[in-house]
Design a protein around this motif. Structure first.
Motif, PDB file in Angstrom:
ATOM      1  N   THR A 426       0.833  -1.211   0.000  1.00  0.00           N
ATOM      2  CA  THR A 426       0.000   0.000   0.000  1.00  0.00           C
ATOM      3  C   THR A 426       0.863   1.255   0.000  1.00  0.00           C
ATOM      4  O   THR A 426       0.568   2.235  -0.707  1.00  0.00           O
ATOM      5  CB  THR A 426      -0.929  -0.001   1.236  1.00  0.00           C
ATOM      6  OG1 THR A 426      -1.709  -1.206   1.234  1.00  0.00           O
ATOM      7  CG2 THR A 426      -1.851   1.201   1.222  1.00  0.00           C
ATOM      8  N   ALA A 427       1.953   1.245   0.775  1.00  0.00           N
ATOM      9  CA  ALA A 427       2.824   2.418   0.880  1.00  0.00           C
ATOM     10  C   ALA A 427       3.538   2.715  -0.431  1.00  0.00           C
ATOM     11  O   ALA A 427       3.922   3.872  -0.698  1.00  0.00           O
ATOM     12  CB  ALA A 427       3.837   2.216   1.991  1.00  0.00           C
ATOM     13  N   SER A 428       3.758   1.691  -1.252  1.00  0.00           N
ATOM     14  CA  SER A 428       4.469   1.897  -2.515  1.00  0.00           C
ATOM     15  C   SER A 428       3.526   2.153  -3.687  1.00  0.00           C
ATOM     16  O   SER A 428       3.953   2.213  -4.840  1.00  0.00           O
ATOM     17  CB  SER A 428       5.336   0.673  -2.823  1.00  0.00           C
ATOM     18  OG  SER A 428       4.520  -0.481  -3.002  1.00  0.00           O
ATOM     19  N   SER A 429       2.223   2.304  -3.391  1.00  0.00           N
ATOM     20  CA  SER A 429       1.234   2.543  -4.447  1.00  0.00           C
ATOM     21  C   SER A 429       0.776   3.994  -4.392  1.00  0.00           C
ATOM     22  O   SER A 429       1.229   4.787  -3.577  1.00  0.00           O
ATOM     23  CB  SER A 429       0.036   1.604  -4.240  1.00  0.00           C
ATOM     24  OG  SER A 429      -0.706   2.017  -3.101  1.00  0.00           O
ATOM     25  N   ASP A 430      -0.154   4.323  -5.262  1.00  0.00           N
ATOM     26  CA  ASP A 430      -0.740   5.664  -5.229  1.00  0.00           C
ATOM     27  C   ASP A 430      -2.075   5.662  -4.497  1.00  0.00           C
ATOM     28  O   ASP A 430      -2.934   6.517  -4.706  1.00  0.00           O
ATOM     29  CB  ASP A 430      -0.909   6.209  -6.651  1.00  0.00           C
ATOM     30  CG  ASP A 430      -1.795   5.297  -7.510  1.00  0.00           C
ATOM     31  OD1 ASP A 430      -2.223   4.238  -6.991  1.00  0.00           O
ATOM     32  OD2 ASP A 430      -2.029   5.642  -8.679  1.00  0.00           O
ATOM     33  N   SER A 431      -2.253   4.683  -3.612  1.00  0.00           N
ATOM     34  CA  SER A 431      -3.489   4.557  -2.853  1.00  0.00           C
ATOM     35  C   SER A 431      -3.661   5.742  -1.904  1.00  0.00           C
ATOM     36  O   SER A 431      -2.670   6.261  -1.366  1.00  0.00           O
ATOM     37  CB  SER A 431      -3.466   3.259  -2.027  1.00  0.00           C
ATOM     38  OG  SER A 431      -4.484   3.255  -1.062  1.00  0.00           O
ATOM     39  N   ARG A 434      -1.841   5.487   1.398  1.00  0.00           N
ATOM     40  CA  ARG A 434      -0.390   5.366   1.405  1.00  0.00           C
ATOM     41  C   ARG A 434       0.227   5.978   2.670  1.00  0.00           C
ATOM     42  O   ARG A 434       1.074   5.369   3.319  1.00  0.00           O
ATOM     43  CB  ARG A 434       0.198   6.042   0.163  1.00  0.00           C
ATOM     44  CG  ARG A 434       1.722   5.907   0.066  1.00  0.00           C
ATOM     45  CD  ARG A 434       2.227   6.533  -1.206  1.00  0.00           C
ATOM     46  NE  ARG A 434       1.899   7.966  -1.235  1.00  0.00           N
ATOM     47  CZ  ARG A 434       2.056   8.737  -2.312  1.00  0.00           C
ATOM     48  NH1 ARG A 434       2.495   8.202  -3.453  1.00  0.00           N
ATOM     49  NH2 ARG A 434       1.755  10.019  -2.272  1.00  0.00           N
ATOM     50  N   GLU A 435      -0.180   7.199   3.016  1.00  0.00           N
ATOM     51  CA  GLU A 435       0.416   7.860   4.182  1.00  0.00           C
ATOM     52  C   GLU A 435       0.101   7.098   5.467  1.00  0.00           C
ATOM     53  O   GLU A 435       0.957   6.972   6.352  1.00  0.00           O
ATOM     54  CB  GLU A 435      -0.086   9.294   4.285  1.00  0.00           C
ATOM     55  CG  GLU A 435       0.445  10.201   3.176  1.00  0.00           C
ATOM     56  CD  GLU A 435       0.029  11.648   3.378  1.00  0.00           C
ATOM     57  OE1 GLU A 435      -0.568  11.952   4.451  1.00  0.00           O
ATOM     58  OE2 GLU A 435       0.273  12.467   2.483  1.00  0.00           O
ATOM     59  N   GLU A 438       2.424   4.137   5.539  1.00  0.00           N
ATOM     60  CA  GLU A 438       3.797   4.514   5.872  1.00  0.00           C
ATOM     61  C   GLU A 438       3.942   4.773   7.367  1.00  0.00           C
ATOM     62  O   GLU A 438       4.925   4.359   7.996  1.00  0.00           O
ATOM     63  CB  GLU A 438       4.198   5.755   5.076  1.00  0.00           C
ATOM     64  CG  GLU A 438       4.373   5.495   3.577  1.00  0.00           C
ATOM     65  CD  GLU A 438       4.572   6.782   2.783  1.00  0.00           C
ATOM     66  OE1 GLU A 438       4.308   7.866   3.351  1.00  0.00           O
ATOM     67  OE2 GLU A 438       4.979   6.687   1.611  1.00  0.00           O
TER      68      GLU A 438
END
Length: 450
Positions: A426-431, A434-435, A438
């Protein structure tokens, strides 16, 4: 405790014993019996267990038992024939007394006193239950002495069998599987000596021993012992006897754990055949057998068969226990996994949510069963693109595992791996998550570094 300081001759000790025989015969008997057991404390009640005395109605009253034990022990204490702690109500034999008494016995006398000692020990030993472990641990030196007396002096009695059985299964409940197996092996040897090798009790002994081997991870011996039990049952029981069901089920589970999936399938199918032939096709054991056969079909890459069996098991479970029972939750979970594997998302989701609902209602939020249901639903939702709810379910499931089991439990590793994989993806996507992913990853890393 009373102590003796000077070394005493055999004649001096035996003179004291003869005095006790005149004054308190039960005390002398308990002395000879204790000499046959371990050099470890015994309860005063052991002295009341000479043949017949425990059947005295007066001893149903604890106060009467206390005074009776004191009357028996006092002559022994006064003459230094035992070390005693009256407050703790325990006694031991001084080394010289033990050695002199045993040295004066021939083999026949030793066997007779050993048999009586084991009889008394049996009356002091509680039934096999988890809460009996502290007492069994305390008496364990004497239980091991009983094992040796059976082997060395032929004390193959019902009392010896019970001592070894009850102590063995109590250790099993305490997760002490190797010790438990050793005692149960000795108990079975006593049973064989008493009843021969083709008695139904020997089949029961084999089944219990196999279960302990299985629990202790000794799968090769577990399989051999379940198989030996099944062979004996086929010889001595009626055809399709329901007693074979747990043995076949145990054999199947061991074979599957050893990678023999075909052998496991054969055992489970025979288990179902026995249940049907004996008119028990709607028995809880049948539901369990169908459930495990469905799991096996999944492992054999036969998910369609697995789903049919899982739904049959689930329907039977609901009929037997009701739709809100934990066993029904397990059935819904398995059905969800198989529907998902077959690409039937809506059906899978419905079963995963039903499993979670039952477990939350039955166990509460902070329970491993609820945690498993949350994590399974999270994995499913993640695969369906429902990231926000998946995130919430992962968080709740991981928190439930941690609250119930603590951070170092083996289940936590798998739960953490699934959570971290989801967060990293999820953190490496544009979801939009993401924040949040992270931030959660940083918390995990910080906690691991403490």
């Amino acid at each position: 405790m009373t102590e003796t300081s000077d070394a005493r001759s055999r004649e001096a000790v035996m003179a004291l014993v003869r005095e006790v025989e005149q004054e308190a015969p039960g005390g002398a008997e308990s002395l000879y019996m204790a000499a046959m057991l371990a050099d470890a404390p015994l309860p005063y009640d052991f002295a009341l267990s000479v043949e017949g005395t425990m059947h005295n109605p007066a001893l149903v009253n604890p106060a009467a038992a206390f005074f009776a034990a004191t009357a028996i022990m006092t002559p022994l204490i006064d003459r230094g024939l035992v070390f005693a702690d009256p407050d703790a109500q325990v006694f031991t034999l001084p080394p010289d007394v033990r050695e002199i008494l045993r040295a004066g016995m021939d083999r026949q006398q030793a066997a007779e006193w050993a048999g009586r000692a084991v009889y008394a020990l049996n009356l002091s030993l509680p039934d096999a239950e988890p809460q009996s472990l502290p007492v069994v641990e305390w008496l364990l030196p004497h239980v091991l002495a009983c094992r040796d007396l059976a082997a060395d002096l032929g004390v193959n009695t019902a009392a010896a069998n019970r001592v070894l059985h009850q102590a063995g299964f109590t250790l099993y409940y305490g997760q002490r599987h190797k010790e438990a197996a050793g005692l149960l092996e000795a108990a079975m040897a006593v049973d064989v000596a008493l009843k021969g090798g083709h008695h139904p009790d020997i089949a029961a002994d084999l089944e219990g021993l196999a279960t302990v081997y299985q629990a202790g991870g000794n799968l090769a011996r577990a399989e051999a012992t379940f198989s030996a039990c099944l062979d004996l049952q086929r010889e001595i029981l009626t055809e399709n006897n329901p007693s074979m069901v747990p043995v076949l089920h145990g054999l199947a589970m061991v074979r599957q754990a050893r990678g023999d999936l075909a052998g496991a399938e054969s055992a489970l199918n025979e288990c179902l055949a026995v249940l049907r032939a004996s008119g028990e096709e709607r028995h809880p054991a049948a539901a369990s057998c169908l459930h495990n056969l469905a799991l096996l079909m999944d492992a054999l890459d036969r998910p369609e068969e697995g789903l049919r069996l899982a739904l049959e098991s689930l329907g039977m479970t609901v009929d037997l226990y009701g739709e809100h029972h934990p066993e029904a939750a397990a059935g819904h979970n398995l059905a969800g996994l198989l529907f998902e594997r077959l690409g039937k998302g809506p059906e899978a989701e419905a079963h995963f949510r039903k499993s979670l609902s039952i477990r939350s209602r039955t166990f509460g939020e902070d329970h491993p069963e609820t945690a498993q249901a949350l994590c399974n639903l999270a994995l499913f939702l993640d695969g369906r693109g429902a990231g926000e709810e998946a995130f919430d379910c992962f968080e709740r499931g991981f928190a439930a595992y941690e609250a119930a089991l603590g951070p170092d439990h083996p289940y936590m590793e798998s739960a953490l791996d699934n959570l971290v994989a989801f967060l990293e993806r999820t953190a490496s996507s544009d979801s939009p998550l993401r924040e949040r992913a992270e931030a959660r990853l940083r918390l995990i890393v910080e906690k691991a570094g403490r």
